[in-house]
Every structure is written in structure tokens, then in C-alpha cells.
Enzyme design. Structure first.
Site, PDB file in Angstrom:
ATOM      1  N   GLU A   1      -3.804   2.910   3.313  1.00 22.09           N
ATOM      2  CA  GLU A   1      -2.812   2.266   4.524  1.00 22.09           C
ATOM      3  C   GLU A   1      -3.643   1.906   5.659  1.00 22.09           C
ATOM      4  O   GLU A   1      -3.427   0.732   6.235  1.00 22.09           O
ATOM      5  CB  GLU A   1      -1.597   3.420   4.760  1.00 22.09           C
ATOM      6  CG  GLU A   1      -0.743   3.587   3.755  1.00 22.09           C
ATOM      7  CD  GLU A   1       0.314   4.324   4.297  1.00 22.09           C
ATOM      8  OE1 GLU A   1       1.535   3.920   4.525  1.00 22.09           O
ATOM      9  OE2 GLU A   1       0.097   5.699   4.407  1.00 22.09           O
TER      10      GLU A   1
ATOM     11  N   HIS B   1       0.886  -1.052  -0.136  1.00 27.56           N
ATOM     12  CA  HIS B   1      -0.143   0.054   0.141  1.00 27.56           C
ATOM     13  C   HIS B   1       0.781   1.372  -0.025  1.00 27.56           C
ATOM     14  O   HIS B   1       1.870   1.182   0.950  1.00 27.56           O
ATOM     15  CB  HIS B   1      -1.002  -0.048   1.250  1.00 27.56           C
ATOM     16  CG  HIS B   1      -1.883  -0.916   1.117  1.00 27.56           C
ATOM     17  ND1 HIS B   1      -1.617  -2.503   0.986  1.00 27.56           N
ATOM     18  CD2 HIS B   1      -3.316  -0.940   1.127  1.00 27.56           C
ATOM     19  CE1 HIS B   1      -2.762  -3.002   1.271  1.00 27.56           C
ATOM     20  NE2 HIS B   1      -3.841  -2.133   1.192  1.00 27.56           N
ATOM     21  N   ALA B   2       0.758   2.041  -0.980  1.00 25.17           N
ATOM     22  CA  ALA B   2       1.621   3.265  -1.000  1.00 25.17           C
ATOM     23  C   ALA B   2       1.561   4.291   0.220  1.00 25.17           C
ATOM     24  O   ALA B   2       0.129   4.152   0.841  1.00 25.17           O
ATOM     25  CB  ALA B   2       1.292   3.896  -2.402  1.00 25.17           C
ATOM     26  N   HIS B   3       2.507   4.781   0.229  1.00 29.03           N
ATOM     27  CA  HIS B   3       2.520   5.797   1.428  1.00 29.03           C
ATOM     28  C   HIS B   3       3.115   7.091   1.128  1.00 29.03           C
ATOM     29  O   HIS B   3       3.848   7.349   0.170  1.00 29.03           O
ATOM     30  CB  HIS B   3       3.726   5.091   2.464  1.00 29.03           C
ATOM     31  CG  HIS B   3       3.964   6.211   3.491  1.00 29.03           C
ATOM     32  ND1 HIS B   3       3.055   6.287   4.889  1.00 29.03           N
ATOM     33  CD2 HIS B   3       5.039   6.943   3.864  1.00 29.03           C
ATOM     34  CE1 HIS B   3       3.612   7.254   5.677  1.00 29.03           C
ATOM     35  NE2 HIS B   3       4.605   7.629   5.172  1.00 29.03           N
ATOM     36  N   PRO B   4       2.543   8.225   1.503  1.00 25.02           N
ATOM     37  CA  PRO B   4       1.041   8.339   2.403  1.00 25.02           C
ATOM     38  C   PRO B   4      -0.269   8.162   1.610  1.00 25.02           C
ATOM     39  O   PRO B   4      -0.236   8.959   0.911  1.00 25.02           O
ATOM     40  CB  PRO B   4       1.297   9.386   3.270  1.00 25.02           C
ATOM     41  CG  PRO B   4       1.871  10.237   2.234  1.00 25.02           C
ATOM     42  CD  PRO B   4       2.795   9.771   1.311  1.00 25.02           C
TER      43      PRO B   4
END
Length: 142
Positions: A125, A118-121
Site C-alpha cells: 500500500e 492494492h490489497a489492505h492491509p
């Protein structure tokens, strides 16, 4: 979806509607999204469950957008980890519920979501974080 299946059947297919994973979206502020079983319904069905709840206030993207109200809650079968349901209250909840709808539709387990980057930010998330909590290994909350 029902209309699409009706048209396909009218054109000669023999499809059946699958009601296993029907998302519910409520366009309030904050938004509400849910799919599958909640904890109470799962227990009433005699299922042993584990749950994980992650507050939006602990999400960096929610903080950056000043939209920290709400949470993601995931309900999974205790023994197998199979995702049974989810409830999301918060900014973009009606969009975020799609990942968990797909998880239920595909028979995904907690490990499947945990192993998905899951990409941040991002606002997605908290979905992974709630699943981590259900699995007993939260990262960004106690």
C-alpha cells in the site's frame, strides 16, 4: 538477466540487454530497494519531476508487524506522470521494489499505479500512497 540474454543469443536470438530498470537490493535492517532515477539525478538530467514520499509508520500492516521504520519515495516526470525511479527503505523493501521496477520497464505513469488495487492491509500500500502523494492527492498523510 545478462546471462539469460547471452544464452538466448548463443542459441540464435538477437536480444539486447535493457538497463532501463535494474533494481538494487540491499539486505540490511531495514532493507533498501531502489530502481531508476532518484530525484537529484533526474533534476541533473534536466527533467522536471514530482515526488511523493510515504512513511512506513502510516502503513497499517507495517504497524501490525512492528516494522514501521522507513518510507517509499517515488520520482515521476511532472508533465506526463511517467515513473522515473523509486527508493524504498523498510521491511521487505527488496521485494516491494519489484512493482516499481515493472512500472519503469513498462513505461507506467502515476495514474496506472493509482488505478491498480492494492490489497489492505499490505506492505505494498505505501507504494500506491507515495504515488498518490506525488500526484498531489494523498489519502493517509497530510
Amino acid at each position: 538477466m545478462e546471462a539469460e540474454i547471452a544464452v538466448e543469443n548463443a542459441l540464435g536470438d538477437d536480444k539486447k540487454m535493457d538497463y532501463t530498470a535494474v533494481p538494487c537490493s540491499i539486505y540490511t535492517h531495514p532493507e533498501i530497494g531502489s530502481v531508476g532515477l532518484n530525484e537529484k539525478l533526474a533534476k541533473e538530467k534536466g527533467l522536471e519531476v514530482k515526488t511523493g514520499k510515504f512513511p512506513m509508520v502510516a502503513c497499517g500492516r507495517a504497524q501490525a508487524e512492528n516494522e514501521t521504520e522507513g518510507f517509499v519515495k517515488v520520482v515521476a516526470e511532472k508533465a506526463s506522470g511517467k515513473i522515473l525511479g523509486a527508493q524504498i527503505i523498510g521491511h521487505r523493501a527488496t521485494d516491494l521494489i519489484a512493482e516499481l521496477t515493472l512500472a519503469i520497464q513498462m513505461g507506467a505513469k502515476t495514474e496506472d499505479i493509482i488505478d491498480t488495487i492494492h490489497a489492505h492491509p499490505t506492505l505494498s500500500e505505501p507504494v500506491r500512497e507515495a504515488v498518490l502523494k506525488a500526484d498531489g492527492r494523498p489519502i493517509h498523510i497530510m
